[in-house]
Each structure stands twice: as C-alpha cells, then as structure tokens.
Design a protein around this motif. Structure first.
Motif, mmCIF file in Angstrom:
data_model
loop_
_atom_site.group_PDB
_atom_site.id
_atom_site.type_symbol
_atom_site.label_atom_id
_atom_site.label_comp_id
_atom_site.label_asym_id
_atom_site.label_seq_id
_atom_site.Cartn_x
_atom_site.Cartn_y
_atom_site.Cartn_z
ATOM 1 N N PRO A 41 0.828 -1.204 0.000
ATOM 2 C CA PRO A 41 0.000 0.000 0.000
ATOM 3 C C PRO A 41 0.865 1.258 0.000
ATOM 4 N N VAL A 42 0.270 2.378 -0.408
ATOM 5 C CA VAL A 42 0.958 3.660 -0.356
ATOM 6 C C VAL A 42 1.467 3.857 1.070
ATOM 7 N N GLY A 43 2.729 4.259 1.184
ATOM 8 C CA GLY A 43 3.354 4.398 2.497
ATOM 9 C C GLY A 43 4.276 3.235 2.822
ATOM 10 N N PHE A 44 4.281 2.222 1.951
ATOM 11 C CA PHE A 44 5.175 1.078 2.093
ATOM 12 C C PHE A 44 5.897 0.869 0.772
ATOM 13 N N THR A 45 7.115 0.369 0.860
ATOM 14 C CA THR A 45 7.861 -0.015 -0.333
ATOM 15 C C THR A 45 8.334 -1.452 -0.158
ATOM 16 N N VAL A 46 8.687 -2.047 -1.270
ATOM 17 C CA VAL A 46 9.282 -3.384 -1.272
ATOM 18 C C VAL A 46 10.659 -3.230 -1.898
ATOM 19 N N PRO A 47 11.710 -3.204 -1.076
ATOM 20 C CA PRO A 47 13.058 -3.084 -1.645
ATOM 21 C C PRO A 47 13.333 -4.244 -2.609
ATOM 22 N N ARG A 48 13.872 -3.915 -3.774
ATOM 23 C CA ARG A 48 14.113 -4.937 -4.798
ATOM 24 C C ARG A 48 14.976 -6.072 -4.274
ATOM 25 N N ASP A 49 15.947 -5.768 -3.397
ATOM 26 C CA ASP A 49 16.838 -6.819 -2.924
ATOM 27 C C ASP A 49 16.160 -7.806 -1.970
ATOM 28 N N THR A 50 14.905 -7.525 -1.586
ATOM 29 C CA THR A 50 14.173 -8.475 -0.736
ATOM 30 C C THR A 50 13.298 -9.421 -1.557
ATOM 31 N N VAL A 51 13.168 -9.169 -2.861
ATOM 32 C CA VAL A 51 12.254 -9.942 -3.704
ATOM 33 C C VAL A 51 12.969 -11.158 -4.297
ATOM 34 N N ASP A 52 12.385 -12.321 -4.073
ATOM 35 C CA ASP A 52 12.896 -13.576 -4.630
ATOM 36 C C ASP A 52 11.692 -14.366 -5.132
ATOM 37 N N ILE A 53 11.617 -14.564 -6.445
ATOM 38 C CA ILE A 53 10.481 -15.259 -7.051
ATOM 39 C C ILE A 53 10.973 -16.447 -7.858
ATOM 40 N N ASP A 54 10.376 -17.608 -7.595
ATOM 41 C CA ASP A 54 10.599 -18.815 -8.383
ATOM 42 C C ASP A 54 9.228 -19.190 -8.941
ATOM 43 N N PRO A 55 8.861 -18.611 -10.120
ATOM 44 C CA PRO A 55 7.487 -18.734 -10.625
ATOM 45 C C PRO A 55 7.178 -20.079 -11.278
ATOM 46 N N ARG A 56 6.912 -21.056 -10.430
ATOM 47 C CA ARG A 56 6.487 -22.384 -10.882
ATOM 48 C C ARG A 56 5.686 -23.000 -9.742
ATOM 49 N N VAL A 57 4.838 -23.962 -10.052
ATOM 50 C CA VAL A 57 4.093 -24.645 -8.995
ATOM 51 C C VAL A 57 5.103 -25.283 -8.044
ATOM 52 N N GLY A 58 4.946 -25.009 -6.769
ATOM 53 C CA GLY A 58 5.893 -25.459 -5.765
ATOM 54 C C GLY A 58 7.006 -24.454 -5.519
ATOM 55 N N GLY A 59 7.123 -23.459 -6.390
ATOM 56 C CA GLY A 59 8.115 -22.398 -6.226
ATOM 57 C C GLY A 59 7.652 -21.397 -5.177
#
Length: 152
Positions: A41-59
């Motif tokens: 939401p506005v007022g929060f950020t998600v630092p890029r270095d905290t994002v880890d995505i493994d886009p597959r079922v079970g990921g």
C-alpha cells in the motif's frame, strides 16, 4: 476502477480493471523488478533486494514490505505457488504464524477486458473479520501503484 466485496466474513474478493494487456498485468505479479515497483500500500515499499520469485508450482514468492515512515516496521511475506498459468492464474498460499487460520490463500485471475485491458479477479483469505477490511484497503492502495506502473 474497483469493486470490492466480502464473499464471506473471511474471504476478500476484489475485481479491478487495469489498462494493460493480460501478459503485461501477469508479468507485474511474477517479475521481481515490477513487483518491487508496485506492491504494498501507499506508504510502504518493497526493496528490490528483498524480492525472490521462483514462478512455478511449488516455487516461492518472498519479499519484505517496509514502512516509509518507520523503516524498522517491516512485513515479510513467504508464499508458495500452488497454481500458475501464464497470463491467466497466479495462486499461492502463505503460512501465518500464530494466527487462526494458519494459512492464507491468494488467487488472482487475469481476464481480457474491453479496449485491450485486463480484469483482475482477486480472492484472498480466509481472514479474521477484523483483518479483512485492512487487507482490502491495502490491495486497493497497492493497485493504484500497479496502475501507474502499467501506464509507463
């Protein structure tokens, strides 16, 4: 443009039209750079270095939201994908330690809309009743940032 209703006391349902094709809208959910640019939401950020995505079922999908006002206030997320259909379905679960119910489910469906847009159909829950409204407001606020990202 949004419509939000509670399907039950514990499931959040939001329908939103975004001005982008389905592929672009879906990519905003699974691309780490894009997710970091709009999620929270506005007022929060998600630092890029905290994002880890493994886009597959079970990921997995892991990130941390950080309060702009108080960077010591953070909200980590650690979900597991249960269904992914490119440009169509984004679904996963996340454990909620110390809460009842102990697992939160998120499902976003991507449908063609008029004028080349995409209709997002989001379902999330179950939530304790007192949390559902806060989650709804959080999503609606996040979606304003998604709109800005997709408009670029």
């Amino acid at each position: 443009m949004s419509q939000a209703t509670a399907a039950s006391a514990t499931e959040l349902v939001i329908t939103r039209i975004v001005d982008a094709p389905r592929a672009a809208a879906y990519r905003a959910f699974v691309d780490p750079d894009q997710l970091a640019a709009w999620f929270g939401p506005v007022g929060f950020t998600v630092p890029r270095d905290t994002v880890d995505i493994d886009p597959r079922v079970g990921g997995h999908l892991r990130f941390t939201m950080v309060s702009d006002e108080d960077p010591a206030f953070t909200s980590p997320s650690n979900g597991t994908f249960t269904e992914l259909v490119e440009n169509a379905v984004f679904e996963g679960t996340e454990p909620v330690p110390g809460a009842e119910p102990a697992v939160l489910r998120l499902r976003v469906e991507f449908h063609d809309a008029d004028a080349g847009g995409t209709r997002l159909e989001l379902r999330q829950g179950p939530f304790p009743a007192e949390i559902a409204e806060m989650a709804r407001e959080g999503w609606l606020s996040s979606f304003t940032k998604l709109d800005a990202l997709l408009a670029r």
